[in-house]
Scaffold this motif. Structure first.
Motif, PDB file in Angstrom:
ATOM      1  N   VAL A  89     -21.047 -48.350  19.448  1.00 44.73           N
ATOM      2  CA  VAL A  89     -21.838 -49.265  20.268  1.00 44.73           C
ATOM      3  C   VAL A  89     -21.446 -49.054  21.724  1.00 44.73           C
ATOM      4  N   LEU A  90     -22.439 -48.999  22.593  1.00 43.52           N
ATOM      5  CA  LEU A  90     -22.196 -48.901  24.033  1.00 43.52           C
ATOM      6  C   LEU A  90     -22.720 -50.183  24.661  1.00 43.52           C
ATOM      7  N   ASN A  91     -21.859 -50.904  25.330  1.00 45.19           N
ATOM      8  CA  ASN A  91     -22.214 -52.223  25.843  1.00 45.19           C
ATOM      9  C   ASN A  91     -22.842 -52.201  27.225  1.00 45.19           C
ATOM     10  N   GLU A  92     -23.144 -51.011  27.725  1.00 46.45           N
ATOM     11  CA  GLU A  92     -23.793 -50.885  29.022  1.00 46.45           C
ATOM     12  C   GLU A  92     -24.799 -49.739  28.944  1.00 46.45           C
ATOM     13  N   PRO A  93     -25.801 -49.749  29.823  1.00 42.68           N
ATOM     14  CA  PRO A  93     -26.767 -48.643  29.807  1.00 42.68           C
ATOM     15  C   PRO A  93     -26.077 -47.311  30.074  1.00 42.68           C
ATOM     16  N   GLY A  94     -26.516 -46.272  29.359  1.00 41.08           N
ATOM     17  CA  GLY A  94     -25.934 -44.961  29.578  1.00 41.08           C
ATOM     18  C   GLY A  94     -26.332 -43.967  28.517  1.00 41.08           C
ATOM     19  N   VAL A  95     -25.887 -42.731  28.683  1.00 42.25           N
ATOM     20  CA  VAL A  95     -26.150 -41.636  27.765  1.00 42.25           C
ATOM     21  C   VAL A  95     -24.808 -41.111  27.265  1.00 42.25           C
ATOM     22  N   VAL A  96     -24.688 -40.906  25.961  1.00 36.61           N
ATOM     23  CA  VAL A  96     -23.433 -40.400  25.401  1.00 36.61           C
ATOM     24  C   VAL A  96     -23.707 -39.204  24.501  1.00 36.61           C
ATOM     25  N   PHE A  97     -22.728 -38.319  24.421  1.00 40.36           N
ATOM     26  CA  PHE A  97     -22.742 -37.182  23.510  1.00 40.36           C
ATOM     27  C   PHE A  97     -21.795 -37.485  22.354  1.00 40.36           C
ATOM     28  N   CYS A  98     -22.177 -37.052  21.167  1.00 35.73           N
ATOM     29  CA  CYS A  98     -21.282 -37.096  20.020  1.00 35.73           C
ATOM     30  C   CYS A  98     -21.152 -35.673  19.487  1.00 35.73           C
ATOM     31  N   GLU A  99     -19.921 -35.235  19.284  1.00 38.93           N
ATOM     32  CA  GLU A  99     -19.667 -33.895  18.762  1.00 38.93           C
ATOM     33  C   GLU A  99     -18.778 -33.995  17.531  1.00 38.93           C
ATOM     34  N   VAL A 100     -19.160 -33.302  16.469  1.00 38.65           N
ATOM     35  CA  VAL A 100     -18.364 -33.303  15.240  1.00 38.65           C
ATOM     36  C   VAL A 100     -17.896 -31.881  14.944  1.00 38.65           C
ATOM     37  N   GLU A 101     -16.787 -31.789  14.223  1.00 36.61           N
ATOM     38  CA  GLU A 101     -16.247 -30.489  13.837  1.00 36.61           C
ATOM     39  C   GLU A 101     -15.715 -30.564  12.414  1.00 36.61           C
ATOM     40  N   GLN A 102     -16.130 -29.619  11.594  1.00 37.69           N
ATOM     41  CA  GLN A 102     -15.620 -29.497  10.224  1.00 37.69           C
ATOM     42  C   GLN A 102     -15.485 -28.023   9.884  1.00 37.69           C
ATOM     43  N   PHE A 103     -14.329 -27.621   9.405  1.00 41.22           N
ATOM     44  CA  PHE A 103     -14.040 -26.219   9.073  1.00 41.22           C
ATOM     45  C   PHE A 103     -14.344 -25.296  10.255  1.00 41.22           C
ATOM     46  N   ASN A 104     -13.978 -25.762  11.466  1.00 44.02           N
ATOM     47  CA  ASN A 104     -14.156 -25.001  12.711  1.00 44.02           C
ATOM     48  C   ASN A 104     -15.620 -24.800  13.082  1.00 44.02           C
ATOM     49  N   GLN A 105     -16.526 -25.525  12.449  1.00 42.17           N
ATOM     50  CA  GLN A 105     -17.946 -25.481  12.786  1.00 42.17           C
ATOM     51  C   GLN A 105     -18.326 -26.797  13.455  1.00 42.17           C
ATOM     52  N   LYS A 106     -19.176 -26.711  14.493  1.00 45.41           N
ATOM     53  CA  LYS A 106     -19.478 -27.892  15.294  1.00 45.41           C
ATOM     54  C   LYS A 106     -20.977 -28.173  15.364  1.00 45.41           C
ATOM     55  N   ASP A 107     -21.285 -29.425  15.682  1.00 49.04           N
ATOM     56  CA  ASP A 107     -22.650 -29.808  16.008  1.00 49.04           C
ATOM     57  C   ASP A 107     -22.568 -30.954  17.003  1.00 49.04           C
ATOM     58  N   LYS A 108     -23.650 -31.144  17.763  1.00 47.50           N
ATOM     59  CA  LYS A 108     -23.637 -32.135  18.834  1.00 47.50           C
ATOM     60  C   LYS A 108     -24.992 -32.823  18.909  1.00 47.50           C
ATOM     61  N   VAL A 109     -25.004 -34.099  19.280  1.00 52.52           N
ATOM     62  CA  VAL A 109     -26.247 -34.844  19.443  1.00 52.52           C
ATOM     63  C   VAL A 109     -26.053 -35.857  20.571  1.00 52.52           C
ATOM     64  N   VAL A 110     -27.166 -36.356  21.107  1.00 52.04           N
ATOM     65  CA  VAL A 110     -27.140 -37.285  22.236  1.00 52.04           C
ATOM     66  C   VAL A 110     -27.810 -38.591  21.839  1.00 52.04           C
ATOM     67  N   ALA A 111     -27.277 -39.702  22.337  1.00 59.79           N
ATOM     68  CA  ALA A 111     -27.906 -41.011  22.163  1.00 59.79           C
ATOM     69  C   ALA A 111     -28.003 -41.667  23.538  1.00 59.79           C
TER      70      ALA A 111
END
Length: 204
Positions: A89-111
Protein backbone atom coordinates in the motif's frame (compact mmCIF):
# COMPACT_ATOMS: atom_id res chain seq x y z
CA UNK A 1 34.91 -48.28 -9.69
CA UNK A 2 33.74 -50.32 -12.67
CA UNK A 3 32.49 -49.32 -16.08
CA UNK A 4 28.80 -49.86 -15.24
CA UNK A 5 29.04 -47.54 -12.20
CA UNK A 6 30.54 -44.77 -14.33
CA UNK A 7 27.78 -45.19 -16.91
CA UNK A 8 25.11 -45.01 -14.20
CA UNK A 9 26.59 -41.77 -12.80
CA UNK A 10 26.74 -40.28 -16.28
CA UNK A 11 23.09 -41.15 -16.90
CA UNK A 12 22.07 -39.65 -13.56
CA UNK A 13 24.01 -36.46 -14.33
CA UNK A 14 22.32 -36.10 -17.70
CA UNK A 15 18.93 -36.69 -16.05
CA UNK A 16 19.55 -33.98 -13.46
CA UNK A 17 20.68 -31.54 -16.16
CA UNK A 18 17.61 -32.23 -18.27
CA UNK A 19 15.37 -31.69 -15.24
CA UNK A 20 17.08 -28.34 -14.59
CA UNK A 21 16.69 -26.97 -18.14
CA UNK A 22 13.04 -25.81 -17.73
CA UNK A 23 13.97 -23.85 -14.61
CA UNK A 24 16.99 -22.26 -16.28
CA UNK A 25 14.93 -21.18 -19.31
CA UNK A 26 11.84 -19.99 -17.40
CA UNK A 27 11.36 -16.78 -15.46
CA UNK A 28 8.88 -15.62 -12.84
CA UNK A 29 5.98 -13.60 -14.23
CA UNK A 30 4.90 -10.56 -12.24
CA UNK A 31 1.70 -8.53 -12.57
CA UNK A 32 -0.51 -6.24 -10.51
CA UNK A 33 -3.76 -7.47 -8.96
CA UNK A 34 -5.62 -5.02 -11.17
CA UNK A 35 -4.88 -5.23 -14.90
CA UNK A 36 -4.67 -1.44 -15.22
CA UNK A 37 -2.09 -1.19 -12.44
CA UNK A 38 -4.06 1.84 -11.21
CA UNK A 39 -4.89 2.35 -7.53
CA UNK A 40 -5.84 5.14 -5.18
CA UNK A 41 -3.37 6.31 -2.54
CA UNK A 42 -3.97 4.35 0.66
CA UNK A 43 -5.61 1.45 -1.19
CA UNK A 44 -4.38 -2.06 -0.43
CA UNK A 45 -3.16 -3.99 -3.48
CA UNK A 46 -1.11 -7.05 -4.34
CA UNK A 47 1.71 -7.71 -6.73
CA UNK A 48 1.12 -11.26 -8.01
CA UNK A 49 3.95 -13.61 -8.92
CA UNK A 50 3.54 -16.66 -11.15
CA UNK A 51 6.61 -18.58 -9.92
CA UNK A 52 8.99 -20.74 -11.92
CA UNK A 53 8.71 -23.51 -9.33
CA UNK A 54 8.35 -23.90 -5.58
CA UNK A 55 10.93 -22.02 -3.56
CA UNK A 56 11.87 -18.58 -2.32
CA UNK A 57 11.13 -15.43 -4.29
CA UNK A 58 13.00 -12.25 -3.39
CA UNK A 59 11.31 -8.93 -4.08
CA UNK A 60 11.89 -5.22 -3.70
CA UNK A 61 9.58 -2.25 -4.24
CA UNK A 62 11.08 1.14 -5.01
CA UNK A 63 10.43 4.55 -6.54
CA UNK A 64 13.50 4.52 -8.75
CA UNK A 65 16.48 2.27 -9.39
CA UNK A 66 18.73 4.88 -7.77
CA UNK A 67 16.70 5.05 -4.54
CA UNK A 68 16.56 2.68 -1.59
CA UNK A 69 13.68 0.16 -1.61
CA UNK A 70 10.45 1.20 0.08
CA UNK A 71 9.76 -2.43 0.91
CA UNK A 72 11.71 -5.64 0.32
CA UNK A 73 11.66 -9.21 1.49
CA UNK A 74 11.09 -12.84 0.57
CA UNK A 75 7.91 -14.78 -0.16
CA UNK A 76 7.63 -18.52 -0.64
CA UNK A 77 6.03 -20.36 -3.57
CA UNK A 78 4.52 -23.73 -2.66
CA UNK A 79 4.15 -26.78 -4.82
CA UNK A 80 0.70 -25.80 -6.14
CA UNK A 81 2.21 -23.31 -8.66
CA UNK A 82 -0.51 -20.83 -7.76
CA UNK A 83 0.13 -17.07 -7.73
CA UNK A 84 2.08 -15.69 -4.79
CA UNK A 85 0.84 -12.36 -3.44
CA UNK A 86 3.07 -9.50 -2.29
CA UNK A 87 0.82 -7.07 -0.36
CA UNK A 88 1.57 -3.38 -0.69
CA UNK A 89 0.00 0.00 0.00
CA UNK A 90 1.26 3.48 -0.85
CA UNK A 91 -0.31 6.18 1.29
CA UNK A 92 0.56 9.04 -1.06
CA UNK A 93 0.26 9.62 -4.81
CA UNK A 94 3.15 8.15 -6.76
CA UNK A 95 4.55 5.48 -9.07
CA UNK A 96 6.41 2.42 -7.78
CA UNK A 97 8.34 -0.44 -9.36
CA UNK A 98 8.21 -4.00 -8.06
CA UNK A 99 10.97 -6.42 -9.03
CA UNK A 100 11.06 -10.13 -8.19
CA UNK A 101 13.86 -12.66 -8.52
CA UNK A 102 13.72 -16.46 -8.44
CA UNK A 103 16.54 -18.80 -9.49
CA UNK A 104 18.48 -15.74 -10.76
CA UNK A 105 15.61 -14.86 -13.13
CA UNK A 106 13.84 -11.51 -12.76
CA UNK A 107 10.68 -9.71 -13.75
CA UNK A 108 9.44 -6.19 -13.09
CA UNK A 109 6.11 -4.35 -13.11
CA UNK A 110 4.85 -0.84 -12.30
CA UNK A 111 1.88 0.35 -10.24
CA UNK A 112 0.54 3.89 -9.99
CA UNK A 113 -1.34 5.45 -7.09
CA UNK A 114 -3.61 8.49 -7.60
CA UNK A 115 -1.64 9.66 -10.66
CA UNK A 116 -3.67 12.84 -11.13
CA UNK A 117 -2.62 13.99 -7.68
CA UNK A 118 1.11 13.54 -8.19
CA UNK A 119 2.91 16.83 -7.73
CA UNK A 120 6.42 17.95 -8.54
CA UNK A 121 9.03 16.97 -5.98
CA UNK A 122 11.32 19.97 -6.49
CA UNK A 123 10.38 23.66 -6.45
CA UNK A 124 10.31 25.45 -9.79
CA UNK A 125 13.42 27.59 -10.35
CA UNK A 126 12.74 31.31 -10.16
CA UNK A 127 14.09 31.83 -13.70
CA UNK A 128 12.29 28.84 -15.26
CA UNK A 129 9.93 30.82 -17.55
CA UNK A 130 12.61 33.33 -18.50
CA UNK A 131 15.03 30.54 -19.40
CA UNK A 132 12.60 28.69 -21.68
CA UNK A 133 11.23 31.85 -23.26
CA UNK A 134 14.80 32.82 -24.19
CA UNK A 135 15.48 29.37 -25.67
CA UNK A 136 12.23 29.46 -27.68
CA UNK A 137 13.08 32.91 -29.00
CA UNK A 138 16.55 31.69 -29.98
CA UNK A 139 15.04 28.76 -31.89
CA UNK A 140 12.40 30.93 -33.57
CA UNK A 141 15.17 33.11 -35.03
CA UNK A 142 16.68 30.11 -36.86
CA UNK A 143 15.17 29.39 -40.34
CA UNK A 144 13.82 25.84 -40.38
CA UNK A 145 15.27 25.03 -43.82
CA UNK A 146 13.36 21.73 -44.01
CA UNK A 147 14.84 18.77 -45.86
CA UNK A 148 12.66 15.83 -46.93
CA UNK A 149 14.04 12.51 -48.15
CA UNK A 150 12.03 9.41 -49.14
CA UNK A 151 13.49 6.37 -47.38
CA UNK A 152 10.87 3.66 -47.87
CA UNK A 153 7.53 2.73 -49.33
CA UNK A 154 4.94 -0.02 -48.89
CA UNK A 155 1.54 -0.57 -50.43
CA UNK A 156 0.09 1.36 -47.49
CA UNK A 157 2.53 4.19 -46.71
CA UNK A 158 5.43 6.26 -47.93
CA UNK A 159 8.05 7.07 -45.27
CA UNK A 160 10.18 10.23 -45.24
CA UNK A 161 13.20 11.36 -43.25
CA UNK A 162 12.73 14.97 -42.17
CA UNK A 163 15.51 17.33 -41.12
CA UNK A 164 15.12 20.82 -39.65
CA UNK A 165 17.73 23.39 -38.69
CA UNK A 166 18.49 23.81 -35.01
CA UNK A 167 20.44 26.30 -32.93
CA UNK A 168 24.24 26.11 -32.90
CA UNK A 169 24.24 25.01 -36.58
CA UNK A 170 22.77 21.62 -35.65
CA UNK A 171 19.83 19.81 -37.19
CA UNK A 172 17.03 17.77 -35.69
CA UNK A 173 15.71 14.65 -37.45
CA UNK A 174 12.46 12.74 -37.54
CA UNK A 175 10.47 10.31 -39.65
CA UNK A 176 7.05 10.74 -41.21
CA UNK A 177 4.96 7.89 -42.63
CA UNK A 178 2.17 9.20 -44.86
CA UNK A 179 -0.74 6.81 -45.55
CA UNK A 180 -1.78 6.24 -49.14
CA UNK A 181 -5.37 6.66 -50.22
CA UNK A 182 -8.14 9.00 -49.20
CA UNK A 183 -8.22 10.16 -45.57
CA UNK A 184 -8.80 11.28 -43.01
CA UNK A 185 -6.33 9.05 -41.15
CA UNK A 186 -5.46 8.97 -37.45
CA UNK A 187 -2.05 10.36 -36.51
CA UNK A 188 0.41 8.42 -34.37
CA UNK A 189 3.29 10.27 -32.69
CA UNK A 190 6.14 8.02 -31.55
CA UNK A 191 8.84 9.67 -29.46
CA UNK A 192 12.28 8.06 -29.21
CA UNK A 193 13.55 6.78 -25.88
CA UNK A 194 16.14 8.86 -24.04
CA UNK A 195 19.74 7.99 -24.81
CA UNK A 196 21.98 7.34 -27.79
CA UNK A 197 20.76 3.87 -28.77
CA UNK A 198 20.12 3.37 -32.50
CA UNK A 199 16.47 3.45 -33.55
CA UNK A 200 14.73 1.58 -36.34
CA UNK A 201 11.84 2.85 -38.42
CA UNK A 202 8.91 0.50 -38.73
CA UNK A 203 6.56 0.78 -41.69
CA UNK A 204 2.94 1.06 -40.69
Amino acid sequence: MNYSTNCLKAVLLVFVCLQSIPILLAQPELRTSRTTGYYEAGENMNFLVDPIASGEINYKIYYDEKTDPIQEGTVFAGSSNSDVAIPFVLNEPGVVFCEVEQFNQKDKVVAVFSPYEITQTEPEPADFDAFWNARKAELAAVPMSPSLQTIGETQYTRTYRISLRQIDNRRVYGYLAVPKGEGPFPAILELPAFGSNPLSVEDI
